[in-house]
Design an enzyme around this catalytic site. Sequence first.
Site, PDB file in Angstrom:
ATOM      1  N   GLU A 127       3.033  -4.225   8.521  1.00 15.93           N
ATOM      2  CA  GLU A 127       2.110  -5.314   8.212  1.00 15.93           C
ATOM      3  C   GLU A 127       1.025  -4.810   7.271  1.00 15.93           C
ATOM      4  O   GLU A 127       0.354  -3.819   7.564  1.00 15.93           O
ATOM      5  CB  GLU A 127       1.456  -5.857   9.481  1.00 15.93           C
ATOM      6  N   CYS A 128       0.850  -5.482   6.157  1.00 17.75           N
ATOM      7  CA  CYS A 128      -0.221  -5.212   5.198  1.00 17.75           C
ATOM      8  C   CYS A 128      -0.251  -3.725   4.808  1.00 17.75           C
ATOM      9  O   CYS A 128       0.571  -3.281   4.030  1.00 17.75           O
ATOM     10  CB  CYS A 128      -1.565  -5.687   5.737  1.00 17.75           C
ATOM     11  N   GLY A 129      -1.188  -2.942   5.338  1.00 13.79           N
ATOM     12  CA  GLY A 129      -1.239  -1.522   4.996  1.00 13.79           C
ATOM     13  C   GLY A 129       0.054  -0.809   5.316  1.00 13.79           C
ATOM     14  O   GLY A 129       0.507   0.068   4.559  1.00 13.79           O
ATOM     15  N   MET A 140       2.509  -1.656   2.594  1.00 14.73           N
ATOM     16  CA  MET A 140       2.268  -0.877   1.382  1.00 14.73           C
ATOM     17  C   MET A 140       2.794   0.544   1.517  1.00 14.73           C
ATOM     18  O   MET A 140       3.350   1.112   0.572  1.00 14.73           O
ATOM     19  CB  MET A 140       0.775  -0.884   1.056  1.00 14.73           C
ATOM     20  N   SER A 165       5.390  -7.221   5.314  1.00 16.51           N
ATOM     21  CA  SER A 165       4.675  -8.333   4.715  1.00 16.51           C
ATOM     22  C   SER A 165       3.188  -8.067   4.754  1.00 16.51           C
ATOM     23  O   SER A 165       2.690  -7.301   5.589  1.00 16.51           O
ATOM     24  CB  SER A 165       4.982  -9.627   5.486  1.00 16.51           C
TER      25      SER A 165
END
Length: 436
Positions: free
Chosen positions: A326-328, A331, A426
Amino acid sequence: MMAPGLIISAPASGAGKTMVTLGLLAAFRAAGLAVQPFKNGPDYIDPAFHAAAAGRPSYNLDSWAMGEARLAGLASFAQGADLVLAEGSMGLFDGVASAGELGNGASAELAARAGWPVVLVLDVSGQAQSAAAVALGFARMAQDVRLAGVILNKVASPRHEALIRDGMARVGIEVLGALPRRSDLTLPERHLGLVQAGEHEGLAETLASLGSFVASHVDLERLRAMASGGFASGQPVAVPPPGQRVALAWDGAFSFVYPHLLAGWRAAGAEILPFSPLANQAPDDSADVCWLPGGYPELHAGPLAAAESFRAGLNHFAQTRPVHGECGGYMAMGQVLVDAKGTPHRMAGLLGLETSFAKRKMHLGYRLARLEAPIPGYGADTRLRGHEFHYATILAQPDQPLAHVEDANGAAVPETGSRRGLATGSFFHMIAQASA
């Protein structure tokens, strides 16, 4: 019913409601009360500070993302408490324009549903009797929201306080406390909010000082007497765990997981196996799923790029078992992360995602996601409610989309997430399944 409560809010962000909430939690705890903290809306950072001040985990309550059954279920975490203190988000009436299926997410809506009186924190810098006009407007804005009184923040002098109290008395609004200006009682901030509680040196001493400061300038007995309301306690709504043994990335780069989700996973019998990518640790090979939460990988891109054991272990894990970010975490699962100085850093490479912080742009808001492929714990076509909050720019997102994602107004957003093999990710932070 849960213990009586209050919601600590303000006209806008930056008025000091977090500092006041922490001070109240610490002060009541020092007085021997068990205080249950909550936080309105999507926020990972404030609840960690609440927990440190209260000695009890703090949970998020969100009228946009959570149905009545889930809100009532979360009330059970207040069992054994003498008092509930919920911290609002942004300004008291600030929420999404369209309430959607459940609500608009505003602190005022949560106060109305729970029956909690509102304590309004007012930054009175640069004004005197005019502060009463602001408070009166908030008191009259909505019939189902009751203003208990105000706590004045950043009071310049006894004369300043007397003028403000005079204005409040004229309109019948009670002053519950007046906090003099203090430049030394602050918490450091960064681009997503406060620096995380776990990174704050001397946090216990700061919280003790805040508690003493608030206790000296706020009528705690009167404040407690004004507490009322509360959700009817119910059984917590079941939260499907991503697996039975969950390898969870957990360190200074990855820590954004909502407490109610972890509690739900554990209640369902899942075992959480933390590991630290920053310490170059791989996910536990006995786990059946790996979860990489959000956080601050952009602040640790160099160490993550150098963490060969973590990268190799994660790639080995993903060959046979699901990995979700999720998010970080998303990435970190990508190919490249460009830091704020424009330096590219190699990431895990499970997905083709390339992101950059060289030209930051804020992405913020509620999100409704319909999964186009399964993720750990949820099948395809599941609708999930959550939010997005980051400053990254997508340079490349070449893999198959993970979900159809809309904002709170129903407009599609380009941050669809990605999937490749057993890897999914995501920018979307999940709060709850849309059906409950």
